[in-house]
Design an enzyme around this catalytic site. Structure first.
Site, mmCIF file in Angstrom:
data_model
loop_
_atom_site.group_PDB
_atom_site.id
_atom_site.type_symbol
_atom_site.label_atom_id
_atom_site.label_comp_id
_atom_site.label_asym_id
_atom_site.label_seq_id
_atom_site.Cartn_x
_atom_site.Cartn_y
_atom_site.Cartn_z
ATOM 1 C CG HIS A 228 -1.800 1.131 1.412
ATOM 2 N ND1 HIS A 228 -3.157 1.070 1.193
ATOM 3 C CD2 HIS A 228 -1.541 2.403 1.812
ATOM 4 C CE1 HIS A 228 -3.691 2.254 1.446
ATOM 5 N NE2 HIS A 228 -2.725 3.086 1.843
ATOM 6 C CD GLU A 229 1.855 3.423 3.648
ATOM 7 O OE1 GLU A 229 2.083 4.536 3.110
ATOM 8 O OE2 GLU A 229 0.809 3.189 4.262
ATOM 9 C CG HIS A 232 0.487 6.357 -0.516
ATOM 10 N ND1 HIS A 232 -0.540 7.080 -1.083
ATOM 11 C CD2 HIS A 232 -0.042 5.747 0.589
ATOM 12 C CE1 HIS A 232 -1.638 6.918 -0.372
ATOM 13 N NE2 HIS A 232 -1.364 6.113 0.640
ATOM 14 C CG HIS A 238 -6.328 6.410 0.098
ATOM 15 N ND1 HIS A 238 -6.524 6.646 1.436
ATOM 16 C CD2 HIS A 238 -5.072 5.935 -0.010
ATOM 17 C CE1 HIS A 238 -5.439 6.319 2.106
ATOM 18 N NE2 HIS A 238 -4.536 5.881 1.249
#
Length: 339
Positions: A228-229, A232, A238
């Site tokens: 998930h990170e 980014h 999101h």
């Protein structure tokens, strides 16, 4: 009447005593803290219990005796702030790492120009020495927490995970620093942050430990947070593009994990957007769109179960978390007193 006033200020769990005159103000206390602990006044926040609560520069010019609840049995001053040297060291490390990466990239580009053109095409892509640039270049456990060696082993396992290495090479992710987060600084009565990405890949923080510091969270769950990170590094908010990339990275990590044969441990899909949405609507959520900007400003804040467009600095987030913990402790103490 006493001619001086002795106060204890707690910083990172360590008490520090300060001897001040009875006419001293919060500004005087702040300057004494700067002189003793080398934490600049502008970086300080004083959490005073039970009241007046959070105080920050510019501090009140009124005397401490009239400002602080000195007679309260619950009186406590907690200092939130980072020493100037630690901040300077972090900036120096980031600058040094950036220069090292630029030098390395220049050398690699020069070497590629001198290499002959391959006579064959196609083939199977493998993790060769050229992929060493796409990794986490520094691992940093929190040495002031218990068992930092075990945290370092956990971070090393994540860095060397075949699936993570494969995905980072494919997307050309080069992250200067992978570190653990202190659960206490990212937990409030309303939420628990699991990961953070600063400045689109400058630093990635992961919650490795349990809230009680007595153990470590499930490896595959933390690895999923890391996916998930990593997403980014490309997308901040999101939005659908972000979730699509997160799903892609997770599938690539699973497929690239040759230690598990590229197969899932269960028959279920490894990525399910609904799981993340349910997680974000409860007490756990992965992050809040990542840290961006020079002071690591939050790009999207939680508003109930939705995200709003406001911003909040890292310091304000930590201060709010501390206030929430203080409120929670106060409610518990009142319940205990009522028994």
């Amino acid at each position: 009447m006493a001619s001086s006033l002795e106060l204890t200020v707690h910083h990172h769990g360590t008490p520090h005593s300060f001897q001040l005159s009875t006419s001293a103000t919060l500004q005087d206390l702040s300057e004494a803290i700067e002189s003793t602990l080398n934490i600049p006044v502008e970086n300080q926040k004083l959490l005073i219990a039970p009241k007046p609560g959070m105080q920050k520069a510019p501090f009140s010019p009124t005397t401490l005796e009239s400002t602080l609840p000195l007679s309260s049995p619950k009186f406590k001053i907690t200092l939130l702030g980072t020493p100037a040297k630690a901040i300077a060291d972090l900036h120096e490390q980031a600058t040094s790492e950036r220069k090292r990466q630029e030098t390395r990239a220049s050398a690699l580009a020069s070497a590629r120009r001198k290499m002959p053109t391959p006579s064959r095409s196609g083939g199977i892509h493998t993790l060769s020495s050229s992929s060493n640039n796409y990794t986490f270049h520094r691992l940093l456990p929190l040495n002031y927490l218990p068992n930092p060696d075990r945290s370092l082993q956990f971070l090393t396992r994540l860095r060397d995970d075949p699936g993570i290495r494969s995905a980072m090479t494919k997307h050309k992710f080069s992250v200067p620093l992978l570190t653990e987060m202190n659960p206490a600084e990212h937990t409030t009565s309303e939420s628990r942050t699991l990961g953070l990405n600063r400045n689109r890949g400058e630093v990635i923080e992961l919650r490795l430990r349990t809230d009680a510091y007595d153990g470590y969270r499930d490896y595959r769950t933390i690895r999923k947070t890391l996916c998930h990170e990593l997403a980014h590094c490309v997308f901040g908010p999101h939005d659908r593009d972000f979730w699509n990339l997160t799903a892609q990275i997770e599938r690539e990590v699973e497929a690239g994990d040759w230690k598990s044969g590229g197969n899932r441990l269960t028959g279920q899909e490894f990525y399910n957007p609904g799981d993340w949405e349910r997680m974000q609507s409860g007490e756990d959520f992965v992050d809040e769109s990542g840290w961006t900007g020079g002071e690591f400003v939050l790009g999207g804040l939680r508003d109930g179960n939705r995200e709003s467009g406001g911003t909040e600095s890292r310091r304000e987030i930590l201060a709010r978390a501390a206030e929430e913990r203080l409120k929670k402790e106060g409610r518990k103490e009142r319940q205990d007193d009522g028994r």
